[in-house]
Design a protein around this motif. Structure first.
Motif, PDB file in Angstrom:
ATOM      1  N   LYS A  16       0.822  -1.218   0.000  1.00 19.08           N
ATOM      2  CA  LYS A  16       0.000   0.000   0.000  1.00 19.08           C
ATOM      3  C   LYS A  16       0.853   1.264   0.000  1.00 19.08           C
ATOM      4  CE  LYS A  16      -2.085  -1.128   3.766  1.00 19.08           C
ATOM      5  NZ  LYS A  16      -1.380  -2.404   3.975  1.00 19.08           N
ATOM      6  N   THR A  17       1.840   1.284   0.892  1.00 20.62           N
ATOM      7  CA  THR A  17       2.716   2.463   0.962  1.00 20.62           C
ATOM      8  C   THR A  17       3.536   2.587  -0.317  1.00 20.62           C
ATOM      9  OG1 THR A  17       2.792   2.338   3.371  1.00 20.62           O
ATOM     10  CG2 THR A  17       4.538   3.587   2.302  1.00 20.62           C
ATOM     11  N   GLU A  18       3.963   1.446  -0.850  1.00 20.41           N
ATOM     12  CA  GLU A  18       4.690   1.424  -2.130  1.00 20.41           C
ATOM     13  C   GLU A  18       3.831   2.064  -3.233  1.00 20.41           C
ATOM     14  OE1 GLU A  18       7.728   0.101  -2.215  1.00 20.41           O
ATOM     15  OE2 GLU A  18       8.033   0.538  -4.341  1.00 20.41           O
ATOM     16  N   LYS A  38       1.413  11.621   7.848  1.00 20.96           N
ATOM     17  CA  LYS A  38       1.270  10.379   8.606  1.00 20.96           C
ATOM     18  C   LYS A  38       0.908  10.756  10.029  1.00 20.96           C
ATOM     19  CE  LYS A  38       5.588   9.071  10.213  1.00 20.96           C
ATOM     20  NZ  LYS A  38       6.809   8.269  10.139  1.00 20.96           N
ATOM     21  N   ASP A  42       1.594   6.221  14.343  1.00 18.81           N
ATOM     22  CA  ASP A  42       2.197   5.218  13.463  1.00 18.81           C
ATOM     23  C   ASP A  42       3.649   5.054  13.895  1.00 18.81           C
ATOM     24  OD1 ASP A  42       3.287   3.671  11.492  1.00 18.81           O
ATOM     25  OD2 ASP A  42       3.022   5.141   9.883  1.00 18.81           O
ATOM     26  N   VAL A  50       7.774   8.363   5.037  1.00 22.43           N
ATOM     27  CA  VAL A  50       6.969   7.164   4.843  1.00 22.43           C
ATOM     28  C   VAL A  50       7.887   6.163   4.143  1.00 22.43           C
ATOM     29  CG1 VAL A  50       4.646   8.127   4.826  1.00 22.43           C
ATOM     30  CG2 VAL A  50       5.942   8.103   2.718  1.00 22.43           C
ATOM     31  N   SER A  52       8.253   2.255   2.545  1.00 20.49           N
ATOM     32  CA  SER A  52       7.586   1.028   2.125  1.00 20.49           C
ATOM     33  C   SER A  52       8.431  -0.162   2.555  1.00 20.49           C
ATOM     34  CB  SER A  52       7.415   1.021   0.611  1.00 20.49           C
ATOM     35  OG  SER A  52       8.641   0.700  -0.001  1.00 20.49           O
ATOM     36  N   ASP A  83      -0.872   8.367   4.527  1.00 24.18           N
ATOM     37  CA  ASP A  83      -0.426   6.968   4.591  1.00 24.18           C
ATOM     38  C   ASP A  83      -0.932   6.320   5.879  1.00 24.18           C
ATOM     39  OD1 ASP A  83       0.904   4.715   3.634  1.00 24.18           O
ATOM     40  OD2 ASP A  83       2.714   5.156   4.796  1.00 24.18           O
ATOM     41  N   GLU A  84      -1.147   5.010   5.854  1.00 28.72           N
ATOM     42  CA  GLU A  84      -1.650   4.256   7.010  1.00 28.72           C
ATOM     43  C   GLU A  84      -2.931   4.906   7.563  1.00 28.72           C
ATOM     44  OE1 GLU A  84      -0.350   1.424   7.797  1.00 28.72           O
ATOM     45  OE2 GLU A  84       1.815   1.451   7.443  1.00 28.72           O
TER      46      GLU A  84
END
Ligand SMILES: [Zn+2]
Length: 202
Positions: A16-18, A38, A42, A50, A52, A83-84
């Motif tokens: 997902k982060t990729e 973010k 996290d 961020v 990956s 992200d996340e």
């Protein structure tokens, strides 16, 4: 013109982060300006990046709550990314809407389901207003088929067994040596139910 919303959802280890990084990098090549947010809870990466699992990373802004992102609303950014998303609070969808109304595109990445197989409400609310939804899959660690779920395993008497339904939703891997996660398909994914001191697999 209103902004576009793109969201990538899936289990852990589905990239997902990729995917978020790939989309941001494309925009940066196109000379767009933006910012990645973010949430401070996290704990996977302590610094303002961020990262990956494949090792790619981009600079990000750590914020305490979703609405903190609105400080940058008037900066005329082409895009913002979250992200996340599962770690963000309930206001995330309203914050996304604010950027969209302002004309800023929004890219989001987050888990689809928690380890109990329940949707993350804040992520699903963003799915509902998205213009593009990508469901990423990982590889099931049991049978090798496409995995859409995240299996939480706990160590008990030297054996890895499915976590119980009553366990807390967030438990970060590495914080506790007794917990690990793996992607699994629907058929191989299991949640344990504690009853009368005996573990039942449902
Ligand atoms: Zn499987």
């Amino acid at each position: 013109m209103k902004g576009k919303v793109e969201i990538a959802i899936g289990p852990m280890y589905s990239g997902k982060t990729e995917e978020l990084i790939r989309r941001v990098v494309r925009r940066n090549i196109a000379k767009q300006h933006g910012m990645i947010f973010k949430i401070s809870s996290d704990t996977r990466s302590k610094d303002d990046n961020v990262i990956s699992r494949a090792g790619t990373f981009l600079k990000a802004k750590t914020i305490e709550r979703s609405s903190d992102a609105l400080k940058y609303l008037n900066d005329n950014l082409n895009y913002v990314a979250f992200d996340e998303a599962q770690f963000f609070d309930e206001e995330l969808v309203e914050v996304v809407n604010s950027f969209v109304d302002f004309g800023t595109d929004v890219i989001v990445a987050g888990l689809n389901l928690d380890f109990r197989g329940k949707p993350f409400d804040n992520v699903m609310k963003v799915v509902a207003i998205s213009d593009e939804v990508v469901l990423l899959t990982a590889v099931c660690m049991v049978c090798g088929k496409d995995a859409t779920r995240t299996q939480r395993l706990i160590s008990k008497n030297g054996e890895w067994i499915p976590a119980s339904l009553s366990d807390p939703i967030f438990k970060v891997e590495g914080e506790d040596v007794q917990v690990r996660y793996e992607p699994r398909c629907k058929n191989c994914w299991k949640v344990g139910k504690w009853k009368c001191q005996k573990l039942e697999i449902t």
